[in-house]
Design a protein around this motif. Sequence first.
Motif, PDB file in Angstrom:
ATOM      1  N   LYS A  47     -14.542   8.644  -3.737  1.00 19.42           N
ATOM      2  CA  LYS A  47     -13.885   7.918  -4.889  1.00 19.42           C
ATOM      3  C   LYS A  47     -12.423   7.002  -4.346  1.00 19.42           C
ATOM      4  O   LYS A  47     -11.996   6.744  -5.847  1.00 19.42           O
ATOM      5  N   THR A  48     -12.406   6.381  -3.513  1.00 21.38           N
ATOM      6  CA  THR A  48     -11.098   5.687  -2.706  1.00 21.38           C
ATOM      7  C   THR A  48     -12.307   4.519  -2.255  1.00 21.38           C
ATOM      8  O   THR A  48     -12.852   3.912  -2.027  1.00 21.38           O
ATOM      9  N   LEU A  49     -11.314   3.014  -1.937  1.00 18.80           N
ATOM     10  CA  LEU A  49     -11.636   2.603  -0.878  1.00 18.80           C
ATOM     11  C   LEU A  49      -9.761   2.145   0.218  1.00 18.80           C
ATOM     12  O   LEU A  49      -9.281   2.343   0.219  1.00 18.80           O
ATOM     13  N   ALA A  50     -11.267   0.807   1.072  1.00 18.51           N
ATOM     14  CA  ALA A  50     -10.366   1.004   2.034  1.00 18.51           C
ATOM     15  C   ALA A  50     -10.142  -1.027   2.321  1.00 18.51           C
ATOM     16  O   ALA A  50     -10.992  -1.452   1.615  1.00 18.51           O
ATOM     17  N   LYS A  51      -8.949  -1.858   1.971  1.00 16.39           N
ATOM     18  CA  LYS A  51      -8.781  -2.672   2.567  1.00 16.39           C
ATOM     19  C   LYS A  51      -8.233  -3.057   3.964  1.00 16.39           C
ATOM     20  O   LYS A  51      -6.950  -2.196   3.981  1.00 16.39           O
ATOM     21  N   MET A  52      -8.556  -3.804   4.256  1.00 12.91           N
ATOM     22  CA  MET A  52      -6.966  -5.173   5.285  1.00 12.91           C
ATOM     23  C   MET A  52      -6.600  -5.634   5.168  1.00 12.91           C
ATOM     24  O   MET A  52      -7.001  -6.849   4.288  1.00 12.91           O
ATOM     25  N   ILE A  53      -5.224  -5.113   5.268  1.00 13.88           N
ATOM     26  CA  ILE A  53      -4.612  -6.194   4.294  1.00 13.88           C
ATOM     27  C   ILE A  53      -3.612  -7.719   5.558  1.00 13.88           C
ATOM     28  O   ILE A  53      -2.881  -6.719   6.245  1.00 13.88           O
ATOM     29  N   VAL A  54      -4.284  -8.956   5.370  1.00 14.53           N
ATOM     30  CA  VAL A  54      -3.832  -9.698   6.750  1.00 14.53           C
ATOM     31  C   VAL A  54      -2.649 -10.371   5.763  1.00 14.53           C
ATOM     32  O   VAL A  54      -2.787 -10.830   4.073  1.00 14.53           O
ATOM     33  N   THR A  96       0.762  -9.929   9.767  1.00 16.05           N
ATOM     34  CA  THR A  96       0.728  -8.428  10.360  1.00 16.05           C
ATOM     35  C   THR A  96      -0.147  -8.180   9.344  1.00 16.05           C
ATOM     36  O   THR A  96      -1.109  -9.285   8.913  1.00 16.05           O
ATOM     37  N   VAL A  97      -1.172  -6.751  10.344  1.00 15.97           N
ATOM     38  CA  VAL A  97      -2.557  -6.631   9.807  1.00 15.97           C
ATOM     39  C   VAL A  97      -2.755  -4.973   9.458  1.00 15.97           C
ATOM     40  O   VAL A  97      -1.882  -4.447  10.635  1.00 15.97           O
ATOM     41  N   ALA A  98      -2.695  -4.602   8.256  1.00 18.64           N
ATOM     42  CA  ALA A  98      -2.393  -2.893   7.940  1.00 18.64           C
ATOM     43  C   ALA A  98      -3.712  -2.422   7.764  1.00 18.64           C
ATOM     44  O   ALA A  98      -4.660  -3.679   6.809  1.00 18.64           O
ATOM     45  N   VAL A  99      -4.316  -1.387   7.680  1.00 20.74           N
ATOM     46  CA  VAL A  99      -5.366  -1.074   6.561  1.00 20.74           C
ATOM     47  C   VAL A  99      -4.309   0.031   5.517  1.00 20.74           C
ATOM     48  O   VAL A  99      -4.086   1.074   5.834  1.00 20.74           O
ATOM     49  N   GLN A 100      -5.290  -0.651   3.895  1.00 27.06           N
ATOM     50  CA  GLN A 100      -4.570   0.278   2.701  1.00 27.06           C
ATOM     51  C   GLN A 100      -5.834   0.927   2.213  1.00 27.06           C
ATOM     52  O   GLN A 100      -7.125   0.472   2.443  1.00 27.06           O
ATOM     53  N   VAL A 101      -5.087   2.769   1.711  1.00 27.99           N
ATOM     54  CA  VAL A 101      -5.970   3.039   1.461  1.00 27.99           C
ATOM     55  C   VAL A 101      -6.108   3.251  -0.220  1.00 27.99           C
ATOM     56  O   VAL A 101      -4.612   3.308  -0.843  1.00 27.99           O
ATOM     57  N   LEU A 102      -6.526   2.947  -1.215  1.00 27.83           N
ATOM     58  CA  LEU A 102      -6.713   2.873  -2.993  1.00 27.83           C
ATOM     59  C   LEU A 102      -7.154   3.953  -3.570  1.00 27.83           C
ATOM     60  O   LEU A 102      -8.698   4.162  -2.773  1.00 27.83           O
TER      61      LEU A 102
END
Length: 719
Positions: free
Chosen positions: A576-583, A495-501
Motif C-alpha cells: 500500500k505504498t509507492l516509491a518515486k525517484m525525485i530528480v 539532486t537525485v533521491a528516492v521517496q516512499v509515499l
Amino acid sequence: MATLKVHMIGNAHLDPVWLWNWQAGVDEALAAAFSAANLLDEYDQFVFTRSDMWFHRIVEDLNPELFERVRRHVASGRWQIVGGWYIQPDCNLPTEQAFRKHIELGLRDAREKFGVDVTIGYNVDSFGHAGSLPRILAENGYDSYVFMRPMKHEKELPSNIFRWRAAGSDHELMAYRIPVAYTSPAPDLREHILKTVEEVDPSMEHVMCFYGVGDHGGGPTRRQIEYILEHQTAFDGLELVFSHPRAFFDAIKSQREKLPVVEGELQMHAVGCYTSLRRLKAEIRTAEHKLIAAEKTVEKLPDCADPDAAAKIDKAWEDVLFNQFHDTYGGTCLKSAYPDIFDQIGRARAVADALVVSATRRLSTKQPPVALSDDALAYAAVFNHHDKPYRGYLEHEFFGMTGRKAHLVDAETNEPLATQILPAESKSSTSLRVLCPIELAAGQTKLLRLSPDGHAVRKSDIRAKRSGITNTHWRVECDEKGLTLTDVASGKITTVAVQVLEDLSDTWSHDVVRFQGRPLGPFKRKRVLLEEAGPVRASLAWIGQFKNSRMRLRARLYAGDPFVELVLDLFWGQQKTLAKMIVEPAGPIAERIDGIPGGRQDRPLSGAEFPLHDWTRLRSADGTDLGLIAPEVYAIDVDQQEARLTLIRSPRYALHMDDVPEKQDPAQFPNDFLDQGEHRYRFLLRTGQNIDLEQLARIALQIQQPPVHWDPPYRRNWP
C-alpha cells in the motif's frame, strides 16, 4: 428536425485474461462466436461487430466448422471485423514496433482468411491512447477510431465525434468516444439508448449505441435483438437500425471538415496501470526489444539465419501481443493468472535469443579464417544489428583468465582500446571480465583481441575517491538523502533521491490524477562505497534502507562521457505504498517533452501522472536542458520544481475498490501485493543547451538493444 439515426452496434467485449485465466478466455471466445453465429442465422437484420484477430484465430484452430460459419457471415457483411489488431492492447506502454506488429499480423489474417480490409481502429476499453496512434494507424490505411476511455468526467472533449490528430503530425482520423458504455447487459435498452443520445450532437444526425454482454464474452442476446426490432421507430425523433462502425463513419464522412480537431494523447484513466505489476512491464519491454533485434539480425544476416526464422519470430510476437492486452499489461488480472503469462513472455524471449545466437554463430563459421596474433590470449566478436552506428560500452567475459593483466585490441586495425578489468560476477569464477568503449557502424561485425598488457590506453579524465567521482563533465557526491550531481562547467547542481509515499488507491488507481499520498520518508543511508575506479569507468554506490526495503543506487561516470549513468537495485518489501525517484534540476522547470511510442508529447507541468516511454527532456527557465533516459520506468509526474519518476506501486492484486472496498484481512500475506522483491532500473542523465530529442530516443533504443557479443571458434591461442 431530422430524425437521428441510432446505429445499434451489437458486440461481444471479451477480456481473454482478467479475473480468470487465459484458458477460460479461450472457452469464452468459442462460446461468444457460437452465440453470435446462431443469432445471425436466426435474425436476418441483426449485425454483429467483433475485433481482435486472436479471437478469430481461436475459433479457426479449435472449431473449424464454426469458423466456416463465421466466414460466411463475414462474406454476407453481417459479421463485421473492426480493429484488425491481434488484441485490444494497452495503448500507452507498447513500443511503436509492437503497435505495428499488432496491425501487421491482424490485417494479414483479415485479408487472407476473410478477404476484408480493416480501416477502423477499435480499442474500446484501453486505459488511454498515445498521441502517436493516429499517425501509426493512418500510415496503415486506417481512417477512423472507436474508444471509450478516458470518459467525460476524465477528459473534456469538444464533441464525442471529432478529428483526432497525431502529436506533432498532420495525420488524423475521425474518432468516436462511446458516450455511455461499450456494453449493455440489460434486455430493456431504453435507458441505455436515451443516455447515449443525450451525449451526442444531434446535428450530426447519426450516433452509435453499443449493446451486448461484455468482459467475459457473451454478446447481444435474443431479448435485446427483439427489443430493437420492436422499437425501431418507437422513440420520438429516433430511428434504431442494426449497424456497424464502418456504416456509421461512412454516414458522417461528408461532415468531416466541420468536426473539431483534438491533437495528441487521450488521457487519463486508471493512471496506476502505468506502474501496476512493474515486473511484467519490464519483461514485456525486454521481449519486444529482443524480437526487434532478432528481426534486424535475420534481415542483416539472411545467409546465417534459420530458414524459418520469420515464421518463428511472428509466432513469438503473438505471445507478446496477446499479453499486451490492456488488463494484462495494466497489471489488473488475478495473481493466479500471471504465472502462465510470464511463461508465455519467457517463451517469446527464448525464441528471440535462440535466433540471434544461431545467426551470429553461423556468421563466425562463414567468415574467412583469422591469422592468430602471437600475443592473442582470446578473441571476442561484436555485431551491431542496428541501422545506425552504435556507440556505447561493451562488457565481455573471457573464461580461464583469472589473474591476467590484459587489454582489448581491434583485431583489424590493431588499435588498442581503453580497457578496464571488472570483478567477475561469481567469486568462484575463473573468468576475466573486461569493459571497453565500442563503436560500430550499422550492421558491422568487429573482432576484438585480448592481448597481454603492455600498450593499453591509459589516459583518462576520471578521478575517483569515496567522497566523490569526477570526469570532465560531472562531479558526483553522496549526501544523506541521495546523490548530488554537479555540472563541472556551470557549477549547477541536480539532486537525485528516492521517496516512499503512502498509496491507498486500488490496482487501477481509479480517480487518481497525481499520487500525493502521505510521505513516509526517504531511504536511510547505510553506507557509501567506491566500487570502481578505472580508466574507463568509476562507480560510487549509495546504499540505504526503508523498513523492509533496501536499495543500492550506483552512479557511474565514463571517461569523457557527458552522461551520468545511474543503476538502481531495489528490493521492495512494502505494501500500500509507492516509491518515486525525485530528480530536482538546478533551476525551475519551464517546459517538458516526454517520449511516447514512436514520438514525443509536449505535456503540462501540472504534477499529473503520465505514461513515460524511454525519456524526458526538462528545460529550465534559463534555457538549460536536463535530458533523462529511463527505459525501465513507465510513469512520471513533473511540476515546476522536480520530476518524480514512479518506480513501483504495491496495491493488492486485482483490487477494484469501486466494487469491493478494501478491508483489513488478517490472512493477508506480503505476496498478495504487487511487485514484492527485486527490481533493477537504468538511467542516463545529462545537461546542456538544446539537447537533441532524437539522440535521447536513439540512446534509449540502443541500451535496450545492445550489440551481440560472443566467443568465436578461434577464441584462444592454446599453448
